[in-house]
Design a protein around this motif. Structure first.
Motif, PDB file in Angstrom:
ATOM      1  N   LEU A  58      22.207 -21.687 -15.230  1.00 33.50           N
ATOM      2  CA  LEU A  58      22.499 -20.722 -14.176  1.00 33.50           C
ATOM      3  C   LEU A  58      23.969 -20.316 -14.206  1.00 33.50           C
ATOM      4  N   GLN A  59      24.205 -19.015 -14.163  1.00 34.74           N
ATOM      5  CA  GLN A  59      25.546 -18.435 -14.177  1.00 34.74           C
ATOM      6  C   GLN A  59      25.534 -17.215 -13.265  1.00 34.74           C
ATOM      7  N   THR A  60      26.715 -16.693 -12.992  1.00 31.82           N
ATOM      8  CA  THR A  60      26.801 -15.493 -12.169  1.00 31.82           C
ATOM      9  C   THR A  60      26.282 -14.295 -12.958  1.00 31.82           C
ATOM     10  N   ARG A  61      25.826 -13.284 -12.242  1.00 34.12           N
ATOM     11  CA  ARG A  61      25.316 -12.076 -12.880  1.00 34.12           C
ATOM     12  C   ARG A  61      26.412 -11.447 -13.740  1.00 34.12           C
ATOM     13  N   GLY A  62      26.035 -11.017 -14.919  1.00 24.64           N
ATOM     14  CA  GLY A  62      26.980 -10.411 -15.841  1.00 24.64           C
ATOM     15  C   GLY A  62      27.501 -11.377 -16.891  1.00 24.64           C
ATOM     16  N   PHE A  63      27.213 -12.663 -16.736  1.00 20.78           N
ATOM     17  CA  PHE A  63      27.678 -13.670 -17.692  1.00 20.78           C
ATOM     18  C   PHE A  63      26.962 -13.522 -19.034  1.00 20.78           C
ATOM     19  N   TYR A  64      25.656 -13.237 -18.982  1.00 22.49           N
ATOM     20  CA  TYR A  64      24.846 -13.155 -20.203  1.00 22.49           C
ATOM     21  C   TYR A  64      24.642 -11.710 -20.638  1.00 22.49           C
ATOM     22  N   ARG A  65      24.645 -11.502 -21.966  1.00 20.65           N
ATOM     23  CA  ARG A  65      24.339 -10.199 -22.558  1.00 20.65           C
ATOM     24  C   ARG A  65      23.279 -10.401 -23.633  1.00 20.65           C
ATOM     25  N   GLU A  66      22.415  -9.407 -23.786  1.00 16.55           N
ATOM     26  CA  GLU A  66      21.327  -9.545 -24.756  1.00 16.55           C
ATOM     27  C   GLU A  66      21.489  -8.588 -25.929  1.00 16.55           C
ATOM     28  N   TYR A  67      20.974  -9.025 -27.068  1.00 17.56           N
ATOM     29  CA  TYR A  67      21.056  -8.257 -28.310  1.00 17.56           C
ATOM     30  C   TYR A  67      19.718  -8.370 -29.036  1.00 17.56           C
ATOM     31  N   THR A  68      19.272  -7.275 -29.605  1.00 22.18           N
ATOM     32  CA  THR A  68      18.005  -7.219 -30.313  1.00 22.18           C
ATOM     33  C   THR A  68      18.150  -7.800 -31.712  1.00 22.18           C
ATOM     34  N   VAL A  69      17.185  -8.623 -32.089  1.00 21.64           N
ATOM     35  CA  VAL A  69      17.070  -9.095 -33.469  1.00 21.64           C
ATOM     36  C   VAL A  69      15.930  -8.294 -34.086  1.00 21.64           C
ATOM     37  N   LYS A  70      16.253  -7.499 -35.087  1.00 19.77           N
ATOM     38  CA  LYS A  70      15.250  -6.636 -35.705  1.00 19.77           C
ATOM     39  C   LYS A  70      14.054  -7.455 -36.189  1.00 19.77           C
ATOM     40  N   THR A  71      12.870  -6.927 -35.923  1.00 17.43           N
ATOM     41  CA  THR A  71      11.632  -7.546 -36.379  1.00 17.43           C
ATOM     42  C   THR A  71      11.037  -6.640 -37.455  1.00 17.43           C
ATOM     43  N   PRO A  72      11.012  -7.102 -38.710  1.00 19.77           N
ATOM     44  CA  PRO A  72      10.449  -6.264 -39.783  1.00 19.77           C
ATOM     45  C   PRO A  72       9.034  -5.809 -39.446  1.00 19.77           C
ATOM     46  N   GLY A  73       8.785  -4.526 -39.622  1.00 24.00           N
ATOM     47  CA  GLY A  73       7.471  -3.954 -39.367  1.00 24.00           C
ATOM     48  C   GLY A  73       7.214  -3.545 -37.930  1.00 24.00           C
ATOM     49  N   ALA A  74       8.085  -3.922 -37.000  1.00 20.20           N
ATOM     50  CA  ALA A  74       7.880  -3.556 -35.593  1.00 20.20           C
ATOM     51  C   ALA A  74       8.266  -2.094 -35.386  1.00 20.20           C
ATOM     52  N   ARG A  75       7.502  -1.402 -34.573  1.00 22.12           N
ATOM     53  CA  ARG A  75       7.801   0.008 -34.275  1.00 22.12           C
ATOM     54  C   ARG A  75       8.733   0.160 -33.088  1.00 22.12           C
ATOM     55  N   ASN A  76       8.922  -0.948 -32.366  1.00 19.82           N
ATOM     56  CA  ASN A  76       9.849  -0.925 -31.228  1.00 19.82           C
ATOM     57  C   ASN A  76      10.868  -2.040 -31.431  1.00 19.82           C
ATOM     58  N   ARG A  77      11.522  -2.472 -30.385  1.00 17.17           N
ATOM     59  CA  ARG A  77      12.550  -3.508 -30.500  1.00 17.17           C
ATOM     60  C   ARG A  77      11.972  -4.880 -30.812  1.00 17.17           C
ATOM     61  N   GLY A  78      10.683  -5.059 -30.682  1.00 17.36           N
ATOM     62  CA  GLY A  78      10.092  -6.358 -30.949  1.00 17.36           C
ATOM     63  C   GLY A  78      10.432  -7.367 -29.861  1.00 17.36           C
ATOM     64  N   ALA A  79      10.135  -8.638 -30.124  1.00 11.78           N
ATOM     65  CA  ALA A  79      10.293  -9.684 -29.116  1.00 11.78           C
ATOM     66  C   ALA A  79      11.493 -10.576 -29.346  1.00 11.78           C
ATOM     67  N   ARG A  80      12.158 -10.423 -30.472  1.00 11.15           N
ATOM     68  CA  ARG A  80      13.246 -11.343 -30.810  1.00 11.15           C
ATOM     69  C   ARG A  80      14.575 -10.854 -30.238  1.00 11.15           C
ATOM     70  N   ARG A  81      15.321 -11.798 -29.625  1.00 12.40           N
ATOM     71  CA  ARG A  81      16.614 -11.478 -29.040  1.00 12.40           C
ATOM     72  C   ARG A  81      17.581 -12.641 -29.223  1.00 12.40           C
TER      73      ARG A  81
END
Length: 110
Positions: A58-81
């Motif tokens: 648990l941290q204050t809002r804004g502490f965490y940032r997310e980034y997409t990990v490309k998923t080969p063959g996915a047509r969207n951002r996929g599930a990996r982060r």
């Protein structure tokens, strides 16, 4: 919403870890981009991650940032982060990998 006892109990459970070298090559590339400040391939990369699942410490809002990990063959951002936390995005205090769209996390260790 979790009862207070459930949230407290979850915080005492050690976070599983994964070595950076054990992650898929796309995750290693994303991690390098995070440390260098980009450029990132997805417009949502670097956006605030709310930790609504409360699986990360648990941290204050804004502490965490997310980034997409490309998923080969996915047509969207996929599930990996990769989700990183800290005051400076290019010098995170900790980073976490999820392959299942935030259902589970492992702390990345080098």
């Amino acid at each position: 919403m979790l009862p207070n006892g459930a949230a407290q109990a979850r915080e005492s459970v050690p976070m599983p870890v994964v070595a950076l070298a054990e992650l898929p090559p796309e995750a290693v590339k994303t991690h390098r981009l995070i440390l260098s400040g980009g450029p990132f391939p997805y417009s949502k990369d670097g956006s605030v991650f709310g930790n609504r699942e409360r699986l990360l410490p648990l941290q204050t809002r804004g502490f965490y940032r997310e980034y997409t990990v490309k998923t080969p063959g996915a047509r969207n951002r996929g599930a990996r982060r990769i989700v990183c936390g800290g005051k400076q995005p290019t010098a995170p205090e900790a980073c976490y990998y999820t392959a299942d769209h935030y259902a589970s996390f492992r702390r990345i260790v080098e």
